[in-house]
Write a protein that holds these residues in place. Structure first.
Motif, short mmCIF file in Angstrom:
data_model
loop_
_atom_site.label_atom_id
_atom_site.label_comp_id
_atom_site.label_asym_id
_atom_site.label_seq_id
_atom_site.Cartn_x
_atom_site.Cartn_y
_atom_site.Cartn_z
N LEU A 183 47.33 39.05 32.55
CA LEU A 183 47.45 39.47 33.94
C LEU A 183 48.63 38.80 34.62
N THR A 184 48.82 37.52 34.34
CA THR A 184 49.97 36.82 34.92
C THR A 184 51.27 37.43 34.42
N ASN A 185 51.36 37.71 33.12
CA ASN A 185 52.57 38.33 32.57
C ASN A 185 52.83 39.68 33.22
N ALA A 186 51.77 40.46 33.43
CA ALA A 186 51.92 41.77 34.05
C ALA A 186 52.44 41.65 35.48
N ALA A 187 51.94 40.66 36.21
CA ALA A 187 52.40 40.47 37.58
C ALA A 187 53.87 40.06 37.60
N TRP A 188 54.27 39.20 36.65
CA TRP A 188 55.68 38.80 36.58
C TRP A 188 56.56 40.02 36.28
N LEU A 189 56.16 40.82 35.31
CA LEU A 189 56.95 41.99 34.96
C LEU A 189 57.08 42.93 36.15
N VAL A 247 45.30 39.46 39.46
CA VAL A 247 45.85 38.15 39.07
C VAL A 247 45.33 37.07 40.00
N GLN A 248 45.33 37.35 41.30
CA GLN A 248 44.89 36.34 42.26
C GLN A 248 43.41 36.02 42.09
N GLN A 249 42.60 37.04 41.81
CA GLN A 249 41.18 36.79 41.56
C GLN A 249 41.01 35.79 40.41
N PHE A 250 41.69 36.08 39.32
CA PHE A 250 41.54 35.25 38.12
C PHE A 250 42.12 33.85 38.35
N ARG A 251 43.29 33.79 39.00
CA ARG A 251 43.92 32.49 39.27
C ARG A 251 43.04 31.63 40.16
N ASP A 252 42.49 32.23 41.22
CA ASP A 252 41.65 31.46 42.13
C ASP A 252 40.43 30.91 41.41
N ALA A 253 39.80 31.76 40.60
CA ALA A 253 38.61 31.31 39.88
C ALA A 253 38.98 30.22 38.88
N GLN A 254 40.09 30.41 38.17
CA GLN A 254 40.53 29.40 37.20
C GLN A 254 40.86 28.09 37.89
N ALA A 255 41.53 28.16 39.04
CA ALA A 255 41.92 26.94 39.75
C ALA A 255 40.70 26.14 40.17
N GLU A 256 39.68 26.83 40.67
CA GLU A 256 38.46 26.12 41.08
C GLU A 256 37.76 25.50 39.88
N TRP A 257 37.76 26.22 38.78
CA TRP A 257 37.11 25.70 37.58
C TRP A 257 37.87 24.49 37.04
N GLU A 258 39.19 24.60 37.00
CA GLU A 258 40.00 23.48 36.50
C GLU A 258 39.88 22.26 37.41
N ARG A 259 39.75 22.49 38.71
CA ARG A 259 39.52 21.36 39.62
C ARG A 259 38.21 20.67 39.28
N GLN A 260 37.19 21.47 39.00
CA GLN A 260 35.90 20.90 38.63
C GLN A 260 35.99 20.15 37.30
N LEU A 261 36.70 20.70 36.34
CA LEU A 261 36.83 20.05 35.04
C LEU A 261 37.56 18.72 35.16
N GLU A 262 38.58 18.67 36.00
CA GLU A 262 39.28 17.40 36.21
C GLU A 262 38.35 16.36 36.83
N MET A 263 37.44 16.80 37.68
CA MET A 263 36.50 15.86 38.30
C MET A 263 35.57 15.23 37.28
#
Length: 810
Positions: A183-189, A247-263
């Motif tokens: 999805l990120t690659n598609a948005a860049w293209l 892309v934004q849906q997936f990025r937002d969800a990933q960012a929240e999850w990664e924040r939790q994982l770092e915690m």
């Protein structure tokens, strides 16, 4: 060695000097346990050594000892894995819980995995869980629960097999699953197509998504033909309108999850290094191994040290609270380490929905399988979400008339992935270890050495084989036209045994010359600018027959202080500077070519600046410990790099400005005769020398203003630091930044007394801030010192501080 660091050259070991022959406290505890007898002996750094009379006894003891040291950490990890963090953290953790339940599925799926596991793996899991629960019960009744439980007004619920399988999914996904970037690659293209038009967008896509660069450092030595395909044209695909919303849906969800994982101590940034040295290069004819898994910096560390002995196990190394096994360790015949593999094993598919919400797969109309998930939230009402799946996997984003689903090669094999590590632990020969690696599910590079003098590396795991016509970088058609054609056979994966060069290196670099890029992530594009170059260059400088553990330590130390692709830092701000980006501009031809392009006549300050940088050894050192790097070249290079790459690439790449990709594009722009020349004109007609020179002049202007001085000797960049993020209520001071393993082990392979090792687990073994072992290894780590590994009962003799025997209650 051609470069040396000041300070102690020898590996300093404290334990044998200061803590020998301690008083041993012994105890016997009767438990509801009917599978033999297990003894847990702790050494002077608090590391438990478990000796059991049966398979069940061993793993009961492992669970009990882990829980003694790290129960609260295990609690946070199981909640992150099962999607129950919001129960104690509140609404801020809801999105992360949703992602965990989306990706890992419900408990019913994990129960099926357990039911299909081998009898031995079932026994390991159930015994391990029983051991954790035995300590929970004992600690609850005796007031020894970690203080965090009281802080959250929480009583620990019994541990379950589901908790451990879920946590294994979380841990191994964080370090051994890659991709899902379509999805990120598609948005860049789409962004480039709107900016440049379709033809020029294809060129930019080719520059940023190259398939195979033969100048990239490889773990398997170069041999045979190299794939002639270099650039990767953007696939011809109709991108749906509004792709940026998905892309934004997936990025937002990933960012929240990664924040939790770092915690909870799981850094998503994939890293880790390892070196194996063959006997012909070592000083005494024995193989050597350095392992440095890089998994973030927390207090306590994600790493927990343990020795496990009995029922075919005789291994010491690092493990993870809540998981039964040692993924990096030392046996009596062998030692091994892991690095992240970075080959694509996660794919995103597009499912087109009709008016009834059905999608087509292989000519058949199917409905999404959906289930409600109720998430308990501390201080708020429960949140109910509906989670759906297709034949490919869970829905991770949606647009009108379509959903995007995640397919992963490990799905359904997760417990087998856990079991593979147990076979590695118990291997007694190269052949047995090779067979164990063949069972690996997640994508790791495995680096190995043994007492017989073998060294080897594998690029392991289930790697899908794409279908003909696969779009490579963009979402796949979910109708059945682009399904995987199985996985790459084990004997076709990159592998090296006893190479002529006498060493093997892995630092998340390209596994083999013919191996294509498949992941357009932070470090997933293999190119000539890569930190593995530092290790390879250092290994190429020493004389055969001279390497020792001190050699490995020095290589590790020099690499740890070699400049990465930089982050320009202001001086004088209150907050300490964070660690540099992990992108690795430590390839000397790049800097030399940058300097060759400078027109020193353009500014009277340039000759001195160029001279400073030409003489620089790339090291970031603060030997006078004043909080600033000693050499002005550090801040000069960092500032120049940032200005130059911004000026040349940022306007063209836009949101796709990826530090690793840009570092490699800079190399291809500046170094003469690159293997893959750039296709797009990022200079917009400006001569290269002009662009390079003007960016260095701009850097000098900025530094002169910042330091109120035109004298470079007054320019000093503050040292970056490791911030040890607290997992619970305990904390430790920051330490100077070093690009090294969260855990380091250095091993001399051989028989009997010729097998010995050193390691460091910072801040310390215990998760209890009141324990003497909470931070007793922090100073060792911060000053590049190590402690002995207690590999067997003889090593442990005179270094035991406590011993407890668990046996059946009467």
């Amino acid at each position: 060695m051609t470069r040396q660091l000041c300070g102690p050259r020898a590996i300093v070991v404290f334990a044998a000097l200061t803590l020998a022959a301690p008083t041993v406290t012994t105890n016997a505890v009767q438990l509801d346990f009917d599978h033999g007898r297990v003894t847990i002996t702790r050494d002077e750094y608090g590391a438990p050594h478990v000796v059991g009379s049966s398979l069940e006894a061993v793993w009961f003891g492992v669970g009990y000892a882990q829980a003694q040291d790290r129960l609260w950490q295990a609690e946070t990890l199981r909640r992150a894995a099962t999607g129950t963090s919001a129960e104690i953290q509140g609404a801020s953790a809801v999105q992360a819980d949703v992602m965990a339940r989306t990706v890992f599925g419900p408990p019913l799926r994990r129960a099926e995995l357990f039911n299909n596991a081998s009898p031995e793996m079932k026994a390991i899991l159930t015994s391990f869980v029983s051991g954790i629960n035995a300590w929970i019960a004992e600690a609850t009744s005796t007031g020894q629960l970690p203080p965090e439980y009281a802080a959250f007004n929480l009583i620990p619920r019994p541990w379950t097999v589901d908790d451990t399988i879920a946590e294994a999914m979380l841990f191994l996904r964080s370090l051994g699953e890659f991709g899902a970037d379509e999805l990120t690659n598609a948005a860049w293209l789409q962004e480039w197509t709107l900016r440049f038009g379709p033809l020029e967008a294809q060129k930019v896509f080719g520059d940023t998504h190259w398939l195979n660069d033969p100048s990239a450092a490889t773990s398997v030595p170069a041999s045979g033909s190299v794939n002639p395909v270099r650039h990767s044209a953007a696939p011809k695909a109709d991108l749906p309108p509004g792709i940026e919303d998905a892309v934004q849906q997936f990025r937002d969800a990933q960012a929240e999850w990664e924040r939790q994982l770092e915690m909870v101590g799981l850094s998503r940034g994939v890293k880790s290094n390892a070196i194996a040295i063959a006997p012909r290069l070592s000083a005494d004819g024995h193989a050597l191994l350095l392992g440095g898994p890089q998994m973030g910096s927390t207090a306590p560390s994600i790493v927990h040290e343990m020795g496990i002995h009995g029922a075919g196990y005789d291994v010491t190394g690092m493990n993870i609270a809540g998981l039964p096994g040692i993924p990096v360790g030392v046996g009596q015949e062998h030692a091994w380490s892991l690095t992240a593999g970075l080959s694509k094993n996660n794919y995103i598919y597009t499912e087109h929905l009709n008016a009834l919400g059905q999608y087509s797969f292989n000519g058949e109309l199917l409905s999404l399988t959906c289930r409600p998930e109720t998430i308990a939230v501390r201080g708020a009402a429960p949140v109910v979400r509906t989670l759906c799946e297709s034949v490919h996997g869970p829905v991770i984003a949606s647009l009108p008339g379509m959903v995007f689903t995640l397919k992963t090669a490990v799905r359904g094999f997760e417990v087998e992935g856990m079991e593979a590590f147990h076979h590695m632990m118990r291997a007694t020969s190269y052949a047995e270890f090779d067979q164990a690696v063949a069972g690996a599910i997640y994508n790791f590079n495995v680096v190995y050495a043994d007492a017989r003098g073998n060294i080897a590396s594998w690029h392991a795991g289930r790697i899908p084989q794409p279908a003909a016509g696969d779009p490579l970088w963009l979402p796949r058609d979910g109708s059945g036209a682009t399904e995987w054609q199985g996985v790459v056979p084990f004997d076709h994966l990159p592998h090296s045994l006893n190479p002529d060069q006498g060493y093997l290196v892995s630092w998340n670099n390209k596994p083999a010359p013919e191996w294509n890029n498949t992941v357009s992530s932070f470090i997933g594009m293999f190119g000539p600018v890569q930190r593995a170059n530092t290790l390879i260059n250092l290994l190429d400088t020493f004389t055969p027959g001279s390497a020792t553990l001190e050699t490995l330590e020095e290589i590790n130390r020099i690499a740890g202080h070699t400049t990465d692709t930089p982050r320009e830092e202001g001086v004088g701000a209150d907050a300490p500077p964070p660690a540099p980006f992990q992108v690795f501009a430590s390839t000397r031809p790049l800097l030399q070519s940058m300097l060759d392009r400078v027109n020193v006549a353009a500014d009277p300050r340039l000759p001195q600046a160029v001279s400073l940088l030409r003489d620089w050894d790339w090291l970031q050192l603060d030997q006078d410990v004043d909080g600033f790097y000693d050499n002005p070249s550090v801040v000069l290079f960092n500032t120049w790099w940032r200005i130059m790459t911004d000026q040349i690439f940022r306007d063209d790449l836009g949101t796709a400005f990826n530090e690793n990709i840009v570092a490699n594009m800079t190399y291809r722009l500046i170094v003469p005769d690159p293997a893959i020349p750039l296709l797009h004109d990022y200079l917009a007609g400006t001569p290269l020398s002009t662009a390079v020179t003007s960016s260095l002049v701009a850097a000098l202007d900025r530094l002169q203003l910042r330091f109120s001085s035109s004298d470079p000797s007054a320019w000093r960049q503050r040292t970056a630091v490791i911030i040890w993020a607290p997992i619970g209520i305990g904390s430790v001071p920051n330490t100077i930044w070093m690009n090294r393993g969260t855990y380091n082990q250095l091993v001399h392979l051989g028989k009997g007394p010729q097998l010995f090792g050193l390691n460091v687990v910072a801040p310390g073994q215990s998760g209890d801030p009141g324990s003497p072992h909470f931070a007793d290894q922090l100073s060792l780590y911060a000053t590049w010192q190590y402690k002995p590994m207690r590999l067997d009962q003889n090593d442990l003799h005179n270094h035991a501080t406590s011993s407890i025997t668990l046996h059946a209650g009467q």
